[in-house]
Design a protein around this motif. Structure first.
Motif, mmCIF file in Angstrom:
data_model
loop_
_atom_site.group_PDB
_atom_site.id
_atom_site.type_symbol
_atom_site.label_atom_id
_atom_site.label_comp_id
_atom_site.label_asym_id
_atom_site.label_seq_id
_atom_site.Cartn_x
_atom_site.Cartn_y
_atom_site.Cartn_z
ATOM 1 N N SER A 256 45.691 30.300 28.272
ATOM 2 C CA SER A 256 45.046 29.862 29.619
ATOM 3 C C SER A 256 45.522 30.753 30.896
ATOM 4 N N ARG A 257 46.942 30.436 30.871
ATOM 5 C CA ARG A 257 47.604 31.028 31.939
ATOM 6 C C ARG A 257 47.436 32.653 32.027
ATOM 7 N N SER A 258 47.321 33.018 30.687
ATOM 8 C CA SER A 258 46.986 34.800 30.727
ATOM 9 C C SER A 258 45.642 34.848 30.727
ATOM 10 N N ARG A 259 44.621 33.894 30.786
ATOM 11 C CA ARG A 259 42.971 34.220 30.957
ATOM 12 C C ARG A 259 42.672 35.079 29.700
ATOM 13 N N ASP A 260 43.139 34.630 28.629
ATOM 14 C CA ASP A 260 42.786 35.503 27.319
ATOM 15 C C ASP A 260 41.922 34.678 26.673
ATOM 16 N N LEU A 261 40.506 34.873 26.797
ATOM 17 C CA LEU A 261 39.753 34.303 26.225
ATOM 18 C C LEU A 261 39.511 34.524 24.697
ATOM 19 N N ASP A 262 39.866 35.800 24.310
ATOM 20 C CA ASP A 262 39.720 36.029 22.816
ATOM 21 C C ASP A 262 40.868 35.225 22.206
ATOM 22 N N ALA A 263 42.048 35.152 22.567
ATOM 23 C CA ALA A 263 43.005 34.341 21.927
ATOM 24 C C ALA A 263 42.712 32.738 22.226
ATOM 25 N N ARG A 291 39.160 27.610 33.496
ATOM 26 C CA ARG A 291 40.373 28.273 34.103
ATOM 27 C C ARG A 291 40.046 29.892 33.768
ATOM 28 N N SER A 292 39.576 30.194 32.855
ATOM 29 C CA SER A 292 39.580 31.732 32.515
ATOM 30 C C SER A 292 38.161 32.259 32.956
ATOM 31 N N GLY A 293 37.419 31.498 33.323
ATOM 32 C CA GLY A 293 35.970 31.825 34.019
ATOM 33 C C GLY A 293 34.910 31.820 33.127
ATOM 34 N N ALA A 294 35.092 30.914 31.885
ATOM 35 C CA ALA A 294 34.099 30.851 30.984
ATOM 36 C C ALA A 294 33.569 29.318 31.123
#
Length: 440
Positions: A256-263, A291-294
């Motif tokens: 979440s902190r890296s905004r990695d939706l795939d992960a 938090r990642s925009g999704a």
């Protein structure tokens, strides 16, 4: 002494037998180096026996004289060993009296002569570790770096002189460090044990505990396959499930902190159903998506869980999402709750009070997002005691602020700040204009 008694008994028995069996045994003559001795047969037997006893006593005397230095040495060693053991007990007593320096000095004073030399080092190390324990009041403060260096030196000595005991002592130190919260130091100490005993279940459990305490979620996740094969009774199914959820929550937070939706999606799909079937895990995943925009994906995740079971925490998390279309969100929510929850009437609710209050909270936030403070106030009236949740006080304060009821809004803000542990004198945030209020 026992041998002397045996010889005397045998001599008496022989004399008695000779007198009994040889009453007229005749005479005996012995000639040696010009000397001639004539005596009876019974007397000869008696002389021979006395000579044997004398020779035995002479041999014992000579042997005693020859071994006298060794005996004196052993006696001196026993005295030194006894004194060293007494010092070890004194060191233990000084530890209980919180005299760290004195305990260490007594423990190491008799290490060369003690019955259990490794124990002297263990007590000395324990005394040093006691100095790091904040619960032991009244102890002289010591430098952490200095203490660590001294313990390292003592442990190195143990490893050199008593290698078999060193592994036990290392494990003991690790346990003490865990109790003291010295996670980094404990990890350094336990790694050699992990390398030399990669399949030892007790050591693996300690490593898992340290990884959890250090928050190393990735390393803990890689250790999970090994933990699943452990048969130790301490690692129950519930405890293993808790560890798996802890590792997953940490990895979700990192992604979440890296905004990695795939992960995030990969972590969710790879996790076992029993791991993700938990409100805290579901909420954490949904919040990470938001938090990642999704946020739309977060809505679907929470609504899917609400479709299976209505829970107050999940309703709270759903309500606090930023719904782009509040009206559509309301329709979806109404399909998930019983029909008798729909209308914001003032009649008292019966059963499931927490879930009903959470539903009212969600409806109030949706009404605020649609700039409808009147409807929001009706839903706020169904929240029950506002002090049971900080979020209820906050939304009630926002509703009254939107209704221009400044006094009530200020009072609710003060109660909310007090509940949050902040100073009540802190001024509330200004109210957003109607076209900017999103219900948060």
């Amino acid at each position: 002494m026992k041998r002397l008694i045996v010889w005397i008994v045998l001599l008496a028995a022989a004399v008695a037998a000779a007198v009994y069996f040889l009453p007229g045994g005749g005479v005996a003559m012995v000639e040696f180096a010009g000397w001639r001795v004539e005596t009876t047969a019974v007397a000869l037997v008696l002389i021979v026996l006395v000579a044997l006893v004398a020779l035995q006593l002479l041999w014992r005397l000579v042997a005693g004289v020859l071994h006298l230095p060794a005996r004196l040495s052993r006696r001196s060693a026993e005295q030194r060993r006894h004194a060293a053991d007494e010092k070890l007990l004194r060191a233990w007593a000084e530890r209980q009296r919180r005299q760290t320096e004195l305990a260490q000095r007594y423990a190491l004073a008799g290490v060369e002569d003690g019955s259990l030399p490794p124990m002297h080092f263990q007590v000395a190390i324990d005394a040093l570790l006691d100095g790091l324990d904040p619960s032991r009041q009244g102890m002289a403060p010591r430098s952490h770096a200095e203490t660590r260096e001294e313990i390292g030196d003592l442990f190195e000595t143990v490893g050199r002189r008593f290698p078999k005991f060193a592994e036990f002592l290392r494990l003991h130190i690790v346990q003490r460090l865990i109790a003291l919260g010295e996670v980094e130091w404990a990890q350094v100490m336990v790694e050699p044990l992990v390398e030399t005993h990669p399949r030892d279940e007790a050591i693996l459990l300690i490593r898992a505990q340290l990884l959890e305490m250090a928050g190393e979620h990735e390393a803990l996740a890689h250790l999970l396959p090994t933990l699943r094969r452990i048969k130790d009774k301490r690692l129950t199914a519930d405890e293993l499930l808790r560890i798996e959820r802890f590792a997953l929550l940490g990895r979700i937070e990192t992604a979440s902190r890296s905004r990695d939706l795939d992960a995030l999606s990969r972590l969710w799909s790879e996790a076992g159903r029993n791991v993700v079937d938990n409100p805290s895990v579901t909420i954490a995943y949904a919040e990470a998506l938001a938090r990642s925009g999704a946020e739309s994906a977060a809505e679907r995740v929470l609504e899917k869980r609400l479709g299976r079971t209505l829970e107050a925490p999940t309703l709270h998390a759903w309500a606090e999402l930023r719904h782009e279309q509040p009206d559509e969100a309301r329709k979806r929510l109404l399909k998930l709750v019983p029909e008798d929850w729909y209308e914001p009437v003032s009649a008292p609710d019966v059963g499931r009070a927490r879930e009903r209050a959470a539903f009212a909270y969600a409806m109030a936030r949706l009404a605020l997002a649609e700039s409808d403070p009147g409807t929001a106030q009706l839903w706020v009236s169904r929240l029950g005691p506002l002090d049971q949740e900080l979020r209820y006080l906050a939304v009630a304060a926002r509703v009254h602020a939107r209704l221009r009821d400044s006094n009530e809004a200020a009072l609710l803000y003060e109660r909310a700040l007090a509940r949050a542990g902040l100073e009540a004198a802190t001024a509330p945030q200004p109210v957003k204009p109607a076209d900017q209020d999103d219900g948060r």
